[in-house]
Design an enzyme around this catalytic site. Sequence first.
Site, PDB file in Angstrom:
ATOM      1  N   GLY A  91       2.038   2.207   5.383  1.00  0.00           N
ATOM      2  CA  GLY A  91       3.333   1.691   5.528  1.00  0.00           C
ATOM      3  C   GLY A  91       4.062   2.069   6.853  1.00  0.00           C
ATOM      4  O   GLY A  91       4.219   1.233   7.782  1.00  0.00           O
ATOM      5  N   GLU A 151       5.673  -3.330   0.788  1.00  0.00           N
ATOM      6  CA  GLU A 151       5.728  -3.128  -0.620  1.00  0.00           C
ATOM      7  C   GLU A 151       5.143  -1.679  -0.705  1.00  0.00           C
ATOM      8  O   GLU A 151       3.778  -1.614  -0.840  1.00  0.00           O
ATOM      9  CB  GLU A 151       5.136  -4.104  -1.294  1.00  0.00           C
ATOM     10  N   CYS A 178       2.054   0.084  -9.004  1.00  0.00           N
ATOM     11  CA  CYS A 178       2.993   0.690  -8.118  1.00  0.00           C
ATOM     12  C   CYS A 178       4.175   0.986  -8.983  1.00  0.00           C
ATOM     13  O   CYS A 178       4.914   1.859  -8.795  1.00  0.00           O
ATOM     14  CB  CYS A 178       3.570  -0.336  -6.898  1.00  0.00           C
ATOM     15  N   GLY A 220       0.876  -1.193   0.024  1.00  0.00           N
ATOM     16  CA  GLY A 220       0.035  -0.112  -0.088  1.00  0.00           C
ATOM     17  C   GLY A 220       0.786   1.423  -0.122  1.00  0.00           C
ATOM     18  O   GLY A 220       2.023   1.271  -0.516  1.00  0.00           O
ATOM     19  N   SER A 221       0.213   2.516   0.490  1.00  0.00           N
ATOM     20  CA  SER A 221       1.158   3.655   0.451  1.00  0.00           C
ATOM     21  C   SER A 221       2.136   3.770   1.371  1.00  0.00           C
ATOM     22  O   SER A 221       2.096   3.042   2.546  1.00  0.00           O
ATOM     23  CB  SER A 221      -0.156   4.886   0.740  1.00  0.00           C
TER      24      SER A 221
HETATM   25  P1  NDP Z   1      -3.325   2.325   1.466  1.00  0.00           P
HETATM   26  O1  NDP Z   1      -2.129   2.458   2.412  1.00  0.00           O
HETATM   27  O2  NDP Z   1      -4.461   3.382   1.540  1.00  0.00           O
HETATM   28  O3  NDP Z   1      -4.015   0.761   1.798  1.00  0.00           O
HETATM   29  C1  NDP Z   1      -3.248  -0.258   1.709  1.00  0.00           C
HETATM   30  C2  NDP Z   1      -4.069  -1.324   2.716  1.00  0.00           C
HETATM   31  O4  NDP Z   1      -3.877  -0.798   4.220  1.00  0.00           O
HETATM   32  C3  NDP Z   1      -5.686  -1.346   2.534  1.00  0.00           C
HETATM   33  O5  NDP Z   1      -6.174  -2.820   2.788  1.00  0.00           O
HETATM   34  C4  NDP Z   1      -6.159  -0.548   3.426  1.00  0.00           C
HETATM   35  O6  NDP Z   1      -7.377  -0.639   3.558  1.00  0.00           O
HETATM   36  C5  NDP Z   1      -5.053  -0.653   4.656  1.00  0.00           C
HETATM   37  N1  NDP Z   1      -5.194   0.115   5.686  1.00  0.00           N
HETATM   38  C6  NDP Z   1      -5.557   1.417   5.623  1.00  0.00           C
HETATM   39  N2  NDP Z   1      -5.265   2.337   6.965  1.00  0.00           N
HETATM   40  C7  NDP Z   1      -4.771   1.051   7.831  1.00  0.00           C
HETATM   41  C8  NDP Z   1      -4.344   1.177   9.112  1.00  0.00           C
HETATM   42  N3  NDP Z   1      -4.483   2.148   9.820  1.00  0.00           N
HETATM   43  N4  NDP Z   1      -4.122   0.027   9.549  1.00  0.00           N
HETATM   44  C9  NDP Z   1      -3.703  -1.108   8.949  1.00  0.00           C
HETATM   45  N5  NDP Z   1      -4.323  -1.018   7.604  1.00  0.00           N
HETATM   46  C10 NDP Z   1      -4.715  -0.145   6.846  1.00  0.00           C
HETATM   47  O7  NDP Z   1      -3.012   1.913  -0.102  1.00  0.00           O
HETATM   48  P2  NDP Z   1      -3.716   2.346  -1.360  1.00  0.00           P
HETATM   49  O8  NDP Z   1      -5.044   1.817  -1.160  1.00  0.00           O
HETATM   50  O9  NDP Z   1      -3.937   3.617  -1.638  1.00  0.00           O
HETATM   51  O10 NDP Z   1      -2.976   1.414  -2.474  1.00  0.00           O
HETATM   52  C11 NDP Z   1      -2.233   2.021  -3.448  1.00  0.00           C
HETATM   53  C12 NDP Z   1      -0.584   2.349  -2.937  1.00  0.00           C
HETATM   54  O11 NDP Z   1      -0.035   1.106  -2.875  1.00  0.00           O
HETATM   55  C13 NDP Z   1       0.073   3.077  -3.835  1.00  0.00           C
HETATM   56  O12 NDP Z   1       1.005   4.075  -3.166  1.00  0.00           O
HETATM   57  C14 NDP Z   1       0.871   2.217  -4.710  1.00  0.00           C
HETATM   58  O13 NDP Z   1       1.999   2.468  -5.180  1.00  0.00           O
HETATM   59  C15 NDP Z   1       1.048   0.753  -3.555  1.00  0.00           C
HETATM   60  N6  NDP Z   1       1.279  -0.506  -4.075  1.00  0.00           N
HETATM   61  C16 NDP Z   1       2.488  -0.763  -4.031  1.00  0.00           C
HETATM   62  C17 NDP Z   1       2.964  -1.940  -4.630  1.00  0.00           C
HETATM   63  C18 NDP Z   1       4.275  -2.635  -4.591  1.00  0.00           C
HETATM   64  O14 NDP Z   1       4.425  -3.717  -4.838  1.00  0.00           O
HETATM   65  N7  NDP Z   1       5.295  -1.929  -4.256  1.00  0.00           N
HETATM   66  C19 NDP Z   1       2.017  -2.813  -5.302  1.00  0.00           C
HETATM   67  C20 NDP Z   1       0.687  -2.178  -5.174  1.00  0.00           C
HETATM   68  C21 NDP Z   1       0.404  -0.950  -4.669  1.00  0.00           C
HETATM   69  P3  NDP Z   1      -8.623   0.084   3.018  1.00  0.00           P
HETATM   70  O15 NDP Z   1      -8.199  -0.030   1.541  1.00  0.00           O
HETATM   71  O16 NDP Z   1      -9.830  -0.683   3.267  1.00  0.00           O
HETATM   72  O17 NDP Z   1      -8.734   1.287   3.468  1.00  0.00           O
END
Ligand code: NDP
Length: 454
Positions: free
Chosen positions: A209, A226, A261, A204-205
Amino acid sequence: MKVINPATEEVISVLTSDTAATVASKVEALRAGQKAWQNLGVKQRLDIIEKFGELVLKNKADLAQVLTSETGKPITQSLNEINGSLGRIQHLKTNAEKWLAQEIITPDDATRELIAYEPLGVIANISAWNFPYNVGYNVFLYALVAGNAVLYKPSEYASLTGLKFKSLLQEAGVPENVFEVVIGTGAVGQLLLEADLDGYFFTGSYQTGVHIAKTVAHKLVPVQLELGGKDPLYVMDDVADIRQAAINAAEGAFYNNGQSCCAVERIYVQEGIYEDFVKHFTEEVKSYLLGDPIEDRTFIGPLTRPQQLAVISDQIADAVAKGAQLVLGGERLSRKGYYMSPAVLTGVNHSMELMKEESFGPVIGIQKVSSDEEATSLMQDMSYGLTAAVFSANEDRAKKVLDQMNVGTVYWNCCDRVSPNVPWSGRKNSGLGATLSYMGIRAFTQPKAYHWRG
Ligand code: NDP
């Protein structure tokens, strides 16, 4: 929790979110089931995962519809993802036994020394919505094969797909108390951070992270992140075919609406071919069919999350205010759904957010450079470290630039590509640790050293 189709803004499903109590009981069940799964042995676990792959293949038309309905990913790209991700299962089938086997380091000494790779236990897989098959498999399939139980939290934007994973894994033979899904938003994800788990594997973001790493730091369990990227592509003036380079670059930037990503997020082009490149690039982007993601021919569908529309519009406005030219797109469509036409900007520079912050959407800036040195310096000017690419006819010249990049992956004459054979890892703000390759399976294990005197 409402699941909304980004193409129509209609509610397509209403799911019950998990609570602290249901998360706790799922963790307890996984804890009870993990040992028997570990004791099953790698071979049997692999057979079950292979069966899972067969079921995915059999149901792929339905699964692709589900993925498209909740993320807005064009249907052909949903099918591509489902088909492509099956390569991970083949990769595990070929290699996992070898990589998880005990290693005898000193076979002939009086004291034999061995390394065993034991599973971590019960791990959390908090995942992203943009490629739920690819990024999900990278974690939960490798973790399961290594003998772990998995608590999988799909993004709220890919929950229906997450539930499909659960039912197909169970149908393939994964016990109910070995793989569980947690449904909900980020607030529910937060509950996982407080639960008794043996590792956190997050996609995720950067912001989330870092929050996860900080919150679970006191547990001293493995944390793997990641994260995002702002991946540069440099097109040198010796490319064999400028038009083809432009077509490939455009696909790297706009595939899945730029929501990858490792999407190309910034392009640098050497001045001698700049005008030509921009012409071919713009022509290519104009040819993309934008529309209903359920149509086979659609290349650009809606964005998955409505809030990203404002992020991209703001980046475009900031760039234009600082002197960039918007040569194409960047408009919201006057129809239901989170649509924006793919945007191309020229005359950009690093004072603009567009060239520094992750866009994660259908927009690209193309900047003119005069030398490899200038391109190298601009490419390095980023807080992320996921990938970097060079298009050139000259391997040595490309390698000289790419060797200087502090990133996990470098591409020569290709981009926006992931392979199970090599590690997938980010540096700097792009993350910590690696998935895929032998590293990606060992990540779900902990070593035990044996000093064996018979
Ligand atoms: P987020 O960080 O918003 O969310 C990722 C996950 O974390 C989701 O399941 C989200 O739930 C969950 N989450 C959010 N807040 C919390 C918390 N406080 N505690 C635990 N879990 C939480 O990412 P995005 O959805 O915006 O995804 C896009 C990002 O992911 C981009 O930056 C992209 O580049 C990156 N990414 C990286 C990859 C890699 O391999 N390097 C591959 C794919 C994406 P919910 O969505 O339900 O809010």
